[in-house]
Design a protein around this motif. Structure first.
Motif, PDB file in Angstrom:
ATOM      1  N   ALA A 107       0.834  -1.213   0.000  1.00  0.00           N
ATOM      2  CA  ALA A 107       0.000   0.000   0.000  1.00  0.00           C
ATOM      3  C   ALA A 107       0.868   1.262   0.000  1.00  0.00           C
ATOM      4  O   ALA A 107       0.530   2.257  -0.654  1.00  0.00           O
ATOM      5  CB  ALA A 107      -0.934  -0.007   1.216  1.00  0.00           C
ATOM      6  N   GLU A 111       0.804   3.997  -2.916  1.00  0.00           N
ATOM      7  CA  GLU A 111       0.468   5.397  -2.604  1.00  0.00           C
ATOM      8  C   GLU A 111       1.495   6.340  -3.251  1.00  0.00           C
ATOM      9  O   GLU A 111       1.147   7.350  -3.865  1.00  0.00           O
ATOM     10  CB  GLU A 111       0.478   5.548  -1.080  1.00  0.00           C
ATOM     11  CG  GLU A 111       0.270   6.950  -0.549  1.00  0.00           C
ATOM     12  CD  GLU A 111       0.433   6.994   0.977  1.00  0.00           C
ATOM     13  OE1 GLU A 111       1.230   6.201   1.546  1.00  0.00           O
ATOM     14  OE2 GLU A 111      -0.231   7.842   1.600  1.00  0.00           O
ATOM     15  N   ALA A 135       2.880  -3.863  -5.824  1.00  0.00           N
ATOM     16  CA  ALA A 135       2.451  -2.466  -6.041  1.00  0.00           C
ATOM     17  C   ALA A 135       2.768  -2.015  -7.466  1.00  0.00           C
ATOM     18  O   ALA A 135       1.988  -1.265  -8.076  1.00  0.00           O
ATOM     19  CB  ALA A 135       3.126  -1.551  -5.023  1.00  0.00           C
TER      20      ALA A 135
END
Ligand SMILES: [Mn+2]
Length: 306
Positions: A107, A111, A135
């Motif tokens: 995460a 981000e 990711a």
């Protein structure tokens, strides 16, 4: 001291260690590159004698690297300062199970990718690599992967551990073996050879640096990555020649030097957007003269400045 990161929503420092002094950007939202520590644990240790003691690794790599670099501060070799680099501290992973650790690191990378920042995550063990690549798959259609490592980590094993990271990453929807280059490969187990034959990634052997030179390696690397615009760099420090980074779990002689890697990265940055990097495998208790820490800090600084 480590308060800057704590003011940001979604970023909480795990503990109040000193941040990297070189990183003088005051706000994540203004940074080109963002550093964070992620002390992932649970991917296991290598089959080397060092790895066989089986003890959990207490040393916190990112803090150790910051400390060593802060004691010996400098600009990059080309005199760039760290005004574009923000140090956001460490992700709070202590006490989390493997899945939760991977989810948190994934995460955080995502981000930063989505915000257009170059994400630099310092582990931790090999779980940081899987989280970072997950990711990459979440964020980008067209991102190549450079897997810098003495080892291919692609055993065909359903369990996610240090030896099967790429086997699992290549099952992600947008991380592909035909856009991956294994760079500095030189120590392969029979099980990993099966994985190489199955997945058929690009491979650049450590001796190619010597035989073809960095420009030749760069050409091969670009051919292996295919028609991508972006590149993510996953660094196992044992990819480097161990005289420069002795404090790793599975050192293996004959790797390229930090200079060769940095020259290669400069060439890459002229052709691709470098979206980020993870670093793993550093064992602080094996680094009494802090050579590995300084090499790691230099790599972070140079990648941040690309
Ligand atoms: Mn390795």
């Amino acid at each position: 001291m480590g308060l800057r990161g704590a003011r940001l929503p979604g970023v909480v420092l795990a503990r109040m260690a000193a941040l990297l002094s070189y990183a003088t950007c005051a706000r994540e939202s203004e940074a080109r590159s963002v550093l964070f520590g992620a002390n992932t644990q649970g991917a296991g240790f290598s089959d080397s004698a060092r790895g066989k003691d089986g003890k959990p690794r207490e040393g916190f790599t990112a803090d150790f690297v910051r400390e060593a670099d802060n004691e010996s501060p400098s600009l990059t070799e080309h005199l760039e300062d760290g005004a574009a680099l923000f140090d956001s501290g460490n992700l709070p992973l202590a006490g989390l199970g493997v899945e939760a650790q991977v989810a948190a690191v994934r995460a955080r990378f995502l981000e930063l990718f989505r915000a257009g920042r170059r994400a630099i995550g310092v582990g931790g063990d090999h779980h940081i690599k899987y989280a970072a690549l997950a990711a990459v798959s979440d964020a980008f259609e067209d991102c190549g992967v450079i897997y810098f490592d003495a080892h291919p980590d692609c055993a065909l094993d359903e369990k996610l551990y240090f030896g099967s990271i790429l086997h699992h990453a290549w099952k992600l929807p947008r991380v592909r073996p035909d856009r991956t280059s294994l760079l500095a490969l030189r120590q392969v187990s029979a099980r990993e050879r099966e994985g190489l034959r199955h997945w058929k990634p690009g491979i650049i052997h450590a001796l190619d640096f010597c035989e073809r030179g960095v420009p030749g390696v760069l050409d091969t690397l670009c051919a292996q990555l295919g028609p991508v615009r972006r590149v993510f760099l996953s660094v196992d420090l044992d990819g480097l020649a161990p005289h420069e980074v002795p404090a790793v779990e599975a050192p293996y002689p004959g790797g390229p030097t930090l200079r060769e890697l940095l020259v290669l990265l400069r060439g890459l940055s002229r052709r691709y957007e470098i979206v980020g990097m993870d670093i793993s495998e550093f064992i602080p208790e094996y680094d009494p003269v802090k050579l590995t820490a300084l090499a790691t800090a230099r790599l972070i600084r140079e990648v941040a400045a690309l």
